[in-house]
Design a protein around this motif. Sequence first.
Motif, mmCIF file in Angstrom:
data_model
loop_
_atom_site.group_PDB
_atom_site.id
_atom_site.type_symbol
_atom_site.label_atom_id
_atom_site.label_comp_id
_atom_site.label_asym_id
_atom_site.label_seq_id
_atom_site.Cartn_x
_atom_site.Cartn_y
_atom_site.Cartn_z
ATOM 1 N N GLY A 127 0.748 -1.246 0.000
ATOM 2 C CA GLY A 127 0.000 0.000 0.000
ATOM 3 C C GLY A 127 0.777 1.296 0.000
ATOM 4 N N PHE A 128 2.048 1.266 -0.342
ATOM 5 C CA PHE A 128 2.836 2.495 -0.376
ATOM 6 C C PHE A 128 2.991 2.999 -1.815
ATOM 7 N N VAL A 129 3.104 4.319 -1.956
ATOM 8 C CA VAL A 129 3.290 4.916 -3.282
ATOM 9 C C VAL A 129 4.714 5.420 -3.470
ATOM 10 N N ALA A 130 5.492 5.382 -2.422
ATOM 11 C CA ALA A 130 6.915 5.749 -2.475
ATOM 12 C C ALA A 130 7.581 5.191 -1.225
ATOM 13 N N GLY A 131 8.894 5.116 -1.266
ATOM 14 C CA GLY A 131 9.638 4.708 -0.086
ATOM 15 C C GLY A 131 9.606 5.804 0.971
ATOM 16 N N PRO A 132 10.209 5.558 2.143
ATOM 17 C CA PRO A 132 10.166 6.527 3.238
ATOM 18 C C PRO A 132 10.711 7.909 2.877
ATOM 19 N N ALA A 133 11.688 7.966 1.966
ATOM 20 C CA ALA A 133 12.259 9.255 1.550
ATOM 21 C C ALA A 133 11.778 9.650 0.150
ATOM 22 N N GLY A 134 10.658 9.059 -0.282
ATOM 23 C CA GLY A 134 10.120 9.378 -1.601
ATOM 24 C C GLY A 134 10.679 8.534 -2.730
ATOM 25 N N GLU A 135 11.459 7.505 -2.424
ATOM 26 C CA GLU A 135 12.077 6.676 -3.461
ATOM 27 C C GLU A 135 11.007 5.978 -4.296
ATOM 28 N N GLN A 136 11.295 5.896 -5.594
ATOM 29 C CA GLN A 136 10.407 5.180 -6.502
ATOM 30 C C GLN A 136 11.177 4.168 -7.340
ATOM 31 N N ASP A 137 12.321 3.760 -6.847
ATOM 32 C CA ASP A 137 13.162 2.816 -7.572
ATOM 33 C C ASP A 137 12.582 1.407 -7.598
ATOM 34 N N TRP A 138 11.527 1.154 -6.877
ATOM 35 C CA TRP A 138 10.866 -0.148 -6.817
ATOM 36 C C TRP A 138 9.836 -0.332 -7.944
ATOM 37 N N MET A 139 9.496 0.750 -8.631
ATOM 38 C CA MET A 139 8.463 0.666 -9.660
ATOM 39 C C MET A 139 8.947 -0.107 -10.881
ATOM 40 N N VAL A 140 8.079 -0.954 -11.418
ATOM 41 C CA VAL A 140 8.363 -1.701 -12.634
ATOM 42 C C VAL A 140 8.008 -0.792 -13.810
ATOM 43 N N TRP A 141 8.979 -0.508 -14.678
ATOM 44 C CA TRP A 141 8.732 0.378 -15.820
ATOM 45 C C TRP A 141 8.891 -0.302 -17.167
ATOM 46 N N ASN A 142 9.276 -1.556 -17.186
ATOM 47 C CA ASN A 142 9.375 -2.269 -18.464
ATOM 48 C C ASN A 142 8.004 -2.855 -18.803
ATOM 49 N N TRP A 143 7.055 -1.942 -18.997
ATOM 50 C CA TRP A 143 5.667 -2.337 -19.205
ATOM 51 C C TRP A 143 5.488 -3.124 -20.496
ATOM 52 N N ASP A 144 4.523 -4.017 -20.466
ATOM 53 C CA ASP A 144 4.159 -4.770 -21.661
ATOM 54 C C ASP A 144 3.057 -4.016 -22.420
ATOM 55 N N ALA A 145 2.611 -4.597 -23.518
ATOM 56 C CA ALA A 145 1.585 -3.951 -24.349
ATOM 57 C C ALA A 145 0.270 -3.763 -23.591
ATOM 58 N N VAL A 146 -0.042 -4.681 -22.679
ATOM 59 C CA VAL A 146 -1.284 -4.593 -21.902
ATOM 60 C C VAL A 146 -1.284 -3.324 -21.037
ATOM 61 N N LEU A 147 -0.192 -3.077 -20.314
ATOM 62 C CA LEU A 147 -0.114 -1.894 -19.441
ATOM 63 C C LEU A 147 -0.036 -0.602 -20.244
ATOM 64 N N ASN A 148 0.749 -0.627 -21.324
ATOM 65 C CA ASN A 148 0.843 0.570 -22.163
ATOM 66 C C ASN A 148 -0.522 0.948 -22.732
ATOM 67 N N GLN A 149 -1.277 -0.053 -23.171
ATOM 68 C CA GLN A 149 -2.605 0.226 -23.730
ATOM 69 C C GLN A 149 -3.562 0.711 -22.643
ATOM 70 N N TYR A 150 -3.482 0.108 -21.465
ATOM 71 C CA TYR A 150 -4.346 0.515 -20.345
ATOM 72 C C TYR A 150 -4.100 1.988 -20.009
ATOM 73 N N ALA A 151 -2.835 2.357 -19.857
ATOM 74 C CA ALA A 151 -2.491 3.745 -19.527
ATOM 75 C C ALA A 151 -2.904 4.701 -20.638
ATOM 76 N N ALA A 152 -2.721 4.293 -21.889
ATOM 77 C CA ALA A 152 -3.109 5.146 -23.022
ATOM 78 C C ALA A 152 -4.622 5.335 -23.063
ATOM 79 N N ASP A 153 -5.372 4.256 -22.853
ATOM 80 C CA ASP A 153 -6.833 4.355 -22.855
ATOM 81 C C ASP A 153 -7.323 5.249 -21.725
ATOM 82 N N LEU A 154 -6.712 5.110 -20.561
ATOM 83 C CA LEU A 154 -7.096 5.937 -19.421
ATOM 84 C C LEU A 154 -6.789 7.409 -19.703
ATOM 85 N N ALA A 155 -5.614 7.678 -20.253
ATOM 86 C CA ALA A 155 -5.255 9.061 -20.599
ATOM 87 C C ALA A 155 -6.191 9.615 -21.673
ATOM 88 N N ASN A 156 -6.564 8.783 -22.647
ATOM 89 C CA ASN A 156 -7.473 9.227 -23.714
ATOM 90 C C ASN A 156 -8.870 9.540 -23.209
#
Length: 193
Positions: free
Chosen positions: A14-43
Amino acid sequence: MRKVKLQMQMTLDGFVAGPAGEQDWMVWNWDAVLNQYAADLANSADTMLIGRVTYEGMANYWPNAATNPDANPDDLAFAHQMNEIDKVVFSTTLSTVEWKNARLTQKSPAEEVAELKEQTGKDLIIYGGARIVSAFIQHNLIDEYHLFINPVALKTGLPVWQEMTDRMTLKLVKTTVSSVGIVVLCYQPESAR
């Protein structure tokens, strides 16, 4: 009426960042499913709602990503969306914003959202930082939660639920599973049915 949709990456605990705001834990090598989901949401939205910290990070990244010849096609398309969308930046410390189509507000989230919902247009999307999302949650301003749950637990960090004054009951309306380990859970508050 326009909806406020939240897109936020979170940890399993349930955290959105580490204790000092770190976001190095986020997975950014998204697949086509996540890219499309984010694009549809933005659209689905024509206005982005962000706090100062998120604004500064995005304003430093997306304008440059749009002209990066080495960027992948998904980043280029998303960069165009991010640069063109209207942006409302909530901040009491910034005096100006420079990113294309951005404007600064010092109104409360409740006041600004009430005014924006009265206008015609597509939905509103909030990309969170812990403080701004907490304020939106506290005032029941979010109509849809699109939570990108990363396959990591931090034990400590920055939560977004700590400002809640009452229990919130949510209804799961959609689940999306990706090949990179992120599960997207879309919830609506029970009152939004």
